[in-house]
Scaffold this active site. Structure first.
Site, PDB file in Angstrom:
ATOM      1  CG  HIS A  52      11.180  -5.800   0.941  1.00 28.55           C
ATOM      2  ND1 HIS A  52      11.497  -5.000  -0.134  1.00 28.55           N
ATOM      3  CD2 HIS A  52      10.566  -4.997   1.852  1.00 28.55           C
ATOM      4  CE1 HIS A  52      11.048  -3.780   0.105  1.00 28.55           C
ATOM      5  NE2 HIS A  52      10.482  -3.748   1.292  1.00 28.55           N
ATOM      6  CG  ASP A 100      11.764   2.112  -0.944  1.00 29.43           C
ATOM      7  OD1 ASP A 100      12.476   1.466  -1.741  1.00 29.43           O
ATOM      8  OD2 ASP A 100      10.740   1.661  -0.426  1.00 29.43           O
ATOM      9  CB  CYS A 116       8.962   3.052   9.609  1.00 34.08           C
ATOM     10  SG  CYS A 116       8.549   3.518   7.919  1.00 34.08           S
ATOM     11  CD  GLU A 168       8.282   4.467   0.720  1.00 32.73           C
ATOM     12  OE1 GLU A 168       9.078   3.674   1.231  1.00 32.73           O
ATOM     13  OE2 GLU A 168       7.117   4.164   0.460  1.00 32.73           O
TER      14      GLU A 168
END
Ligand code: PEP
Ligand code: MG
Length: 591
Positions: free
Chosen positions: A214, A481, A528, A457
């Protein structure tokens, strides 16, 4: 002497600047530039902090003499002497003054910077006893910082600096305060990154982290060059070294020679030209050569990012990572009103375009507070994360759901749920949405309709699509993920980053099947994860039938360029062939 450090390229571009090492101090340290008129008062703040600690040590020295055995008192007394000596060290004091006066760093930043300089000298000492004094230095610096915190001065945590020109080669000759800065750290949490979002830094490098960690994702959203997983960079680079960050190649060049500098200056200018060329596509509709319409949406982290998304030509927000509103608040989670205002700002900021708000996804490499890394659990990525965390605290989750429903009265809103896998989780989530609506009805509060979506995910979700499509209006494939969980590769771990492969046939199979199933049932689907903004993946995803991509706003025009050049009729067949290959990465020239 020039040398290079290799890491992982995570955010494109070239940055050239002086290194600012962020010490892993346990105290939160503010980094901002002061007004030249404040130099003296800033030096006074450090003096205040230092004097407070000196006084404390003197008090301790008096009490130590009456403590325990003679030997213990002697030992403790000697340690306090060392602390006093370090506090009065000319190099510490002179250095701090230098950073404040010549660089206009705020007091805390100046102190930790000089601490880092001296700590390096301790590291290089032959004598073990002296080397160990580094810990004492850190202790007293922390005490001074704490004393300064208590001095009542305002602390601004977001480093700001007036806009300046992009660094040019000749900037190296200019050693004034206005030199570009790049951040070097062992690690930065997503919450740290958020603080740096409007900061002075033109690029950053960390020792740890994977391509889709992240921290890397936030770097890409900031559109500044970054390299992560550079292993020893924070040990090898020194405070104030000149550094080139090549975010395209994942290389950091320290102390570059004039020839290297000229070459990178040229690359920087090329990139500017490329940006200029792409900007001409801003108002061009994203249609393939064979007339297929493609939606290019934005991923955002904060409501204020919405204006950048509109400016970059996004036709909506495909992923608002709401967890960033929850981070770095020492456990004081945002209440319904605060969240409602934030979501509403994002919705209104998009000027009528749709906004998909994902419910909070904390856990794993997104701790709520940067100090709260989840060391207690062996596999935090498999633990209480995302929807699991929300369902474990229904009151918190209901608060968020009510806030999102209220924001939906101001525009088109999608409500997206992360990491679902069990039917029971789906049912509980839907029941809580019904309850949130009922609570708003009871209070007579206005709310709007939402489309309900699920993130795909986890492989188990991708393998049970029919169940998902029974409950949800749309799906969004979280490839970051999905890759992590399909290949059992920690996305934040640089030591296995080479195995993190978006083109693994198993990953492609799950992505392709999800797109095909949604198509068959007439439901919308987007990607996404970072794959959506990777121009090398655009043709393949189009060939697999994808027509909705959500990515960092900075990537939209580059992906649009790929879309404009694509013929989906021809790509369909080619994509099927890629899928059949035992090594699709090799076929696409990636490995
Ligand atoms: C993903 O997993 O692909 C995703 C978009 O969500 P995040 O990166 O926030 O986990
Ligand atoms: Mg995810």
């Amino acid at each position: 002497m020039t040398f290079a450090i290799h890491g992982l390229a995570v955010a494109r571009g070239i940055a050239i600047g002086r290194a600012v090492l962020v010490a892993s101090s346990r105290v939160d340290v503010a980094h901002y530039f002061i007004d030249p008129a404040r130099v003296e008062s800033e030096i006074d703040r450090v003096r205040f902090g230092r004097n407070a600690v000196v006084d404390e040590i003197h008090r301790l020295q008096t009490s130590v003499s009456h403590m325990g055995t003679k030997e213990a008192a002697h030992e403790l007394g000697a340690l306090l002497d060392v602390h006093l000596m370090l506090l009065q060290d000319e190099e510490l004091i002179g250095g701090v003054k230098h950073w404040i006066t010549d660089r206009l760093y705020n007091a805390e930043w100046a102190l930790t910077t000089q601490l880092e300089v001296i700590a390096r000298q301790f590291d290089e000492m032959e004598d073990e006893y002296l080397r160990e004094r580094k810990a004492d230095l850190e202790q007293i610096a922390e005490k001074v910082l704490r004393a300064m915190k208590g001095d009542g001065s305002a602390v601004v945590t977001v480093p700001q600096r007036p806009a300046r020109k992009r660094p040019q080669q000749d900037v190296l000759l200019d050693d004034t305060v206005d030199v570009p800065l790049v951040l070097i750290a062992h690690d930065l949490s997503p919450a740290d990154m958020l603080q740096f979002k409007q900061s002075v830094f033109g690029g950053f490098v960390t020792d740890v982290g994977g391509k889709t960690s992240h921290t890397a994702i936030v770097a890409r959203s900031m559109d500044i060059p970054a390299v992560v997983g550079a292993r020893t960079c924070s040990q090898l680079i020194r405070q104030d070294d000149w550094v080139i960050i090549d975010g395209d190649a994942g290389v950091v060049i320290v102390d570059p020679s004039p020839i290297i500098l000229a070459e990178y200056g040229f690359k920087q200018r090329q990139r500017e030209l490329e940006r200029g060329r792409l900007s001409r596509l801003l108002h061009t509709p994203a249609l393939t050569m064979d007339g297929q319409k493609v939606d290019l949406l934005a991923n955002i982290e904060m409501p204020e990012d919405a204006s950048g998304a509109v400016k970059s030509g996004a036709v909506g927000v495909g992923l608002f990572r709401s967890e960033f509103l929850f981070m770095g608040r020492n456990g004081n989670l945002p209440n319904e009103e605060e969240q409602y205002q934030a979501y509403r700002r994002a919705v209104e900021g998009m000027q009528g375009l749709p906004v998909t708000i994902r419910t909070v996804d904390v856990g794993a490499d997104k701790p709520l507070n940067k100090s709260a890394r989840d060391d207690a659990h062996l596999n935090p990525a498999l633990g209480l994360r995302a929807i699991r965390w929300s369902l474990a605290d229904p009151a918190m989750f209901l608060t968020q759901l009510r806030a999102i429903l209220r924001a939906a009265a101001h525009g088109q809103v999608g409500l997206l749920i992360p990491m679902l896998v069990h039917a029971s989780e789906i049912r509980q989530t839907i029941a809580l949405i019904v309850q949130a609506r009922a609570e708003l009805d009871q209070r007579g509060v206005v709310y709007g309709p939402v489309k309900l979506g699920a993130m795909i995910e986890i492989p188990a979700a991708a393998l049970t699509l029919k169940m998902f499509l029974k409950y949800f209006d749309f799906l969004s494939i979280g490839t970051n993920d999905l890759i992590q969980y399909t290949l059992a590769i920690d996305r934040a771990d640089e030591s296995v980053a080479h195995l993190y492969d978006p083109l693994h046939p198993a990953v492609l199979r799950l992505v392709a099947d999800t797109i095909a199933e949604c198509d068959a049932q007439g439901k919308s689907v987007s990607v996404c994860g970072e794959m959506a903004g990777d121009v090398e993946m655009t043709r393949l995803l189009l060939g697999l039938g994808l027509r909705s991509f959500s990515m960092h706003p900075a990537q939209i025009l580059a992906v649009k360029q790929e879309v404009l050049r694509a013929d989906t009729g021809r790509l369909r067949e080619w994509a099927q062939a890629v899928m059949q290959d035992e090594d699709p990465g090799q076929r696409m020239g990636r490995s």
